[in-house]
Write a protein that holds these residues in place. Structure first.
Motif, PDB file in Angstrom:
ATOM      1  N   ILE A  72     -50.089   9.618 -22.121  1.00  0.00           N
ATOM      2  CA  ILE A  72     -49.515   8.281 -22.319  1.00  0.00           C
ATOM      3  C   ILE A  72     -48.171   8.184 -21.598  1.00  0.00           C
ATOM      4  O   ILE A  72     -47.885   7.190 -20.915  1.00  0.00           O
ATOM      5  CB  ILE A  72     -49.335   7.976 -23.817  1.00  0.00           C
ATOM      6  N   ALA A  73     -47.372   9.223 -21.725  1.00  0.00           N
ATOM      7  CA  ALA A  73     -46.025   9.198 -21.155  1.00  0.00           C
ATOM      8  C   ALA A  73     -46.042   9.068 -19.636  1.00  0.00           C
ATOM      9  O   ALA A  73     -45.289   8.272 -19.069  1.00  0.00           O
ATOM     10  CB  ALA A  73     -45.263  10.465 -21.566  1.00  0.00           C
ATOM     11  N   PHE A  74     -46.905   9.844 -18.945  1.00  0.00           N
ATOM     12  CA  PHE A  74     -46.876   9.738 -17.484  1.00  0.00           C
ATOM     13  C   PHE A  74     -47.718   8.569 -16.970  1.00  0.00           C
ATOM     14  O   PHE A  74     -47.662   8.243 -15.778  1.00  0.00           O
ATOM     15  CB  PHE A  74     -47.289  11.058 -16.804  1.00  0.00           C
ATOM     16  N   SER A  75     -48.475   7.901 -17.857  1.00  0.00           N
ATOM     17  CA  SER A  75     -49.254   6.741 -17.444  1.00  0.00           C
ATOM     18  C   SER A  75     -48.481   5.433 -17.598  1.00  0.00           C
ATOM     19  O   SER A  75     -48.783   4.454 -16.899  1.00  0.00           O
ATOM     20  CB  SER A  75     -50.556   6.657 -18.249  1.00  0.00           C
ATOM     21  N   VAL A  76     -47.523   5.392 -18.507  1.00  0.00           N
ATOM     22  CA  VAL A  76     -46.751   4.157 -18.736  1.00  0.00           C
ATOM     23  C   VAL A  76     -46.040   3.684 -17.466  1.00  0.00           C
ATOM     24  O   VAL A  76     -46.117   2.488 -17.121  1.00  0.00           O
ATOM     25  CB  VAL A  76     -45.752   4.350 -19.891  1.00  0.00           C
ATOM     26  N   PRO A  77     -45.315   4.549 -16.719  1.00  0.00           N
ATOM     27  CA  PRO A  77     -44.672   4.064 -15.486  1.00  0.00           C
ATOM     28  C   PRO A  77     -45.658   3.498 -14.473  1.00  0.00           C
ATOM     29  O   PRO A  77     -45.335   2.553 -13.742  1.00  0.00           O
ATOM     30  CB  PRO A  77     -43.975   5.322 -14.934  1.00  0.00           C
ATOM     31  N   LEU A  97     -53.412   2.695 -24.464  1.00  0.00           N
ATOM     32  CA  LEU A  97     -52.087   2.660 -25.092  1.00  0.00           C
ATOM     33  C   LEU A  97     -50.981   2.541 -24.040  1.00  0.00           C
ATOM     34  O   LEU A  97     -50.013   1.803 -24.239  1.00  0.00           O
ATOM     35  CB  LEU A  97     -51.881   3.918 -25.937  1.00  0.00           C
ATOM     36  N   ALA A  98     -51.142   3.258 -22.920  1.00  0.00           N
ATOM     37  CA  ALA A  98     -50.136   3.174 -21.859  1.00  0.00           C
ATOM     38  C   ALA A  98     -50.082   1.781 -21.256  1.00  0.00           C
ATOM     39  O   ALA A  98     -49.004   1.293 -20.903  1.00  0.00           O
ATOM     40  CB  ALA A  98     -50.437   4.210 -20.781  1.00  0.00           C
ATOM     41  N   THR A  99     -51.232   1.119 -21.140  1.00  0.00           N
ATOM     42  CA  THR A  99     -51.257  -0.241 -20.586  1.00  0.00           C
ATOM     43  C   THR A  99     -50.561  -1.220 -21.527  1.00  0.00           C
ATOM     44  O   THR A  99     -49.809  -2.099 -21.074  1.00  0.00           O
ATOM     45  CB  THR A  99     -52.710  -0.687 -20.341  1.00  0.00           C
ATOM     46  N   ILE A 100     -50.791  -1.071 -22.824  1.00  0.00           N
ATOM     47  CA  ILE A 100     -50.120  -1.944 -23.801  1.00  0.00           C
ATOM     48  C   ILE A 100     -48.608  -1.750 -23.734  1.00  0.00           C
ATOM     49  O   ILE A 100     -47.830  -2.722 -23.693  1.00  0.00           O
ATOM     50  CB  ILE A 100     -50.641  -1.650 -25.219  1.00  0.00           C
ATOM     51  N   ILE A 101     -48.173  -0.488 -23.713  1.00  0.00           N
ATOM     52  CA  ILE A 101     -46.734  -0.207 -23.610  1.00  0.00           C
ATOM     53  C   ILE A 101     -46.196  -0.691 -22.263  1.00  0.00           C
ATOM     54  O   ILE A 101     -45.081  -1.214 -22.167  1.00  0.00           O
ATOM     55  CB  ILE A 101     -46.473   1.300 -23.788  1.00  0.00           C
ATOM     56  N   GLY A 102     -47.012  -0.521 -21.206  1.00  0.00           N
ATOM     57  CA  GLY A 102     -46.599  -0.963 -19.882  1.00  0.00           C
ATOM     58  C   GLY A 102     -46.408  -2.467 -19.804  1.00  0.00           C
ATOM     59  O   GLY A 102     -45.504  -2.951 -19.107  1.00  0.00           O
ATOM     60  N   ILE A 103     -47.256  -3.225 -20.503  1.00  0.00           N
ATOM     61  CA  ILE A 103     -47.099  -4.691 -20.547  1.00  0.00           C
ATOM     62  C   ILE A 103     -45.755  -5.061 -21.169  1.00  0.00           C
ATOM     63  O   ILE A 103     -45.007  -5.885 -20.640  1.00  0.00           O
ATOM     64  CB  ILE A 103     -48.251  -5.336 -21.335  1.00  0.00           C
ATOM     65  N   MET A 104     -45.450  -4.427 -22.301  1.00  0.00           N
ATOM     66  CA  MET A 104     -44.180  -4.709 -22.970  1.00  0.00           C
ATOM     67  C   MET A 104     -42.996  -4.300 -22.109  1.00  0.00           C
ATOM     68  O   MET A 104     -41.988  -5.013 -22.023  1.00  0.00           O
ATOM     69  CB  MET A 104     -44.144  -3.994 -24.324  1.00  0.00           C
ATOM     70  N   GLY A 105     -43.113  -3.136 -21.443  1.00  0.00           N
ATOM     71  CA  GLY A 105     -42.031  -2.684 -20.573  1.00  0.00           C
ATOM     72  C   GLY A 105     -41.829  -3.596 -19.382  1.00  0.00           C
ATOM     73  O   GLY A 105     -40.687  -3.919 -19.020  1.00  0.00           O
ATOM     74  N   ALA A 106     -42.925  -4.026 -18.760  1.00  0.00           N
ATOM     75  CA  ALA A 106     -42.825  -4.918 -17.602  1.00  0.00           C
ATOM     76  C   ALA A 106     -42.221  -6.265 -17.997  1.00  0.00           C
ATOM     77  O   ALA A 106     -41.396  -6.830 -17.258  1.00  0.00           O
ATOM     78  CB  ALA A 106     -44.215  -5.110 -16.981  1.00  0.00           C
ATOM     79  N   LEU A 107     -42.618  -6.787 -19.163  1.00  0.00           N
ATOM     80  CA  LEU A 107     -42.045  -8.051 -19.638  1.00  0.00           C
ATOM     81  C   LEU A 107     -40.552  -7.913 -19.898  1.00  0.00           C
ATOM     82  O   LEU A 107     -39.761  -8.813 -19.550  1.00  0.00           O
ATOM     83  CB  LEU A 107     -42.761  -8.490 -20.919  1.00  0.00           C
TER      84      LEU A 107
END
Length: 273
Positions: free
Chosen positions: A138-143, A74-84
């Motif tokens: 999830i929260a500390f993995s997204v960054p 889930l963090a990787t999916i959110i991270g993709i959207m955040g990076a984009l």
């Protein structure tokens, strides 16, 4: 030059000895039939049998793996959207501010993050347990995922996207057939880094774990406080070996992804080189 290389090699050997000597010491005494870490009296697998016979510990291992895999995905999916979103932002000041805020979360002490989540979940009325641990991981993995994926986006040439759009590709096609294949190594890196952080985390999990629910890091800490037991050595050895397997698996996956990445993603859509 030869002396400098020799000094550098010696320095690396010393560093690795300092890092790995305690782990090897712990692994060595996990096979000690004497029951202590002072004198090796004989070889035994008794403590490994105790680990696999402990039903509660098996459940905790499953809990840890489920949390790690689910939170990392889930963090990787959110991270993709955040990076984009950060990559496509035109305002440089806002972009740098978001990057700084993202980096602050990475270097922020885990104790502060854990205490903050504990206060947040208490105020929101969220019961401490599976969901509180999952949300905090999830929260500390997204960054971490964002910082792994963003450099790959910055390496991508804008001409790939422009060529795909000129050929009539939709935004979804551009995302799925051009951007995502190109940043795949960064996605893998973000996922495995998030997975490692989740498996390794103690401080944040310690704050947000409720009664009746635990992870391996918290369980090992609780058992270590009760006294020295070589079953902890056996459990730690198994975790270390599992981590080594993760690293080896990550190496081969990244190697394959980089090899496939040499072919430009836009070529799959018929874009001429």
């Amino acid at each position: 030059m030869a002396n400098k290389n020799r000094f550098g090699n010696m320095y690396l050997v010393i560093v690795f000895l300092v890092l790995y000597a305690p782990i090897l010491y712990l692994m060595y005494y996990s096979f000690n039939s004497g029951g202590t870490m002072h004198k090796f009296e004989g070889f035994t697998l008794q403590y490994y049998k105790e680990v696999f016979a402990d039903t509660r510990l098996i459940i905790i291992v499953i809990n840890t793996l489920v949390i790690a895999l689910l939170s990392s995905a889930l963090a990787t999916i959110i991270g993709i959207m955040g990076a984009l979103a950060i990559h496509q932002m035109q305002n440089r000041r806002v972009k740098n501010t978001l990057l700084s805020l993202n980096n602050v979360l990475i270097v922020n002490p885990d104790v502060i993050i854990g205490a903050s989540f504990l206060i947040l979940f208490t105020m929101a009325g969220i019961k401490l347990g599976f969901y509180s641990v999952l949300l905090s991981h999830i929260a500390f993995s997204v960054p971490i995922a964002v910082i792994m994926i963003l450099p790959r986006l910055q390496e991508m040439s804008p001409s790939l996207v422009d060529a795909a759009r000129d050929l009539g590709a939709s935004r979804l096609d551009v995302l799925t057939k051009v951007i995502l294949p190109f940043i795949k190594p960064g996605i893998y890196a973000g996922f495995f880094m998030a997975l490692t952080y989740s498996l390794d985390d103690f401080a944040v999990t310690f704050f947000v774990t409720g009664s009746g629910y635990s992870t391996l890091s918290v369980e090992i800490y609780s058992r270590a406080r009760q006294g020295v037991s070589l079953s902890i050595n056996a459990l730690s050895t198994l975790i270390f070996l599992f981590t080594v397997l993760l690293v080896v698996g990550y190496y081969f996956i990244m190697r394959k992804a980089n090899r496939n990445g040499k072919k430009e993603p836009a070529a799959e859509m018929g874009v001429p080189r």
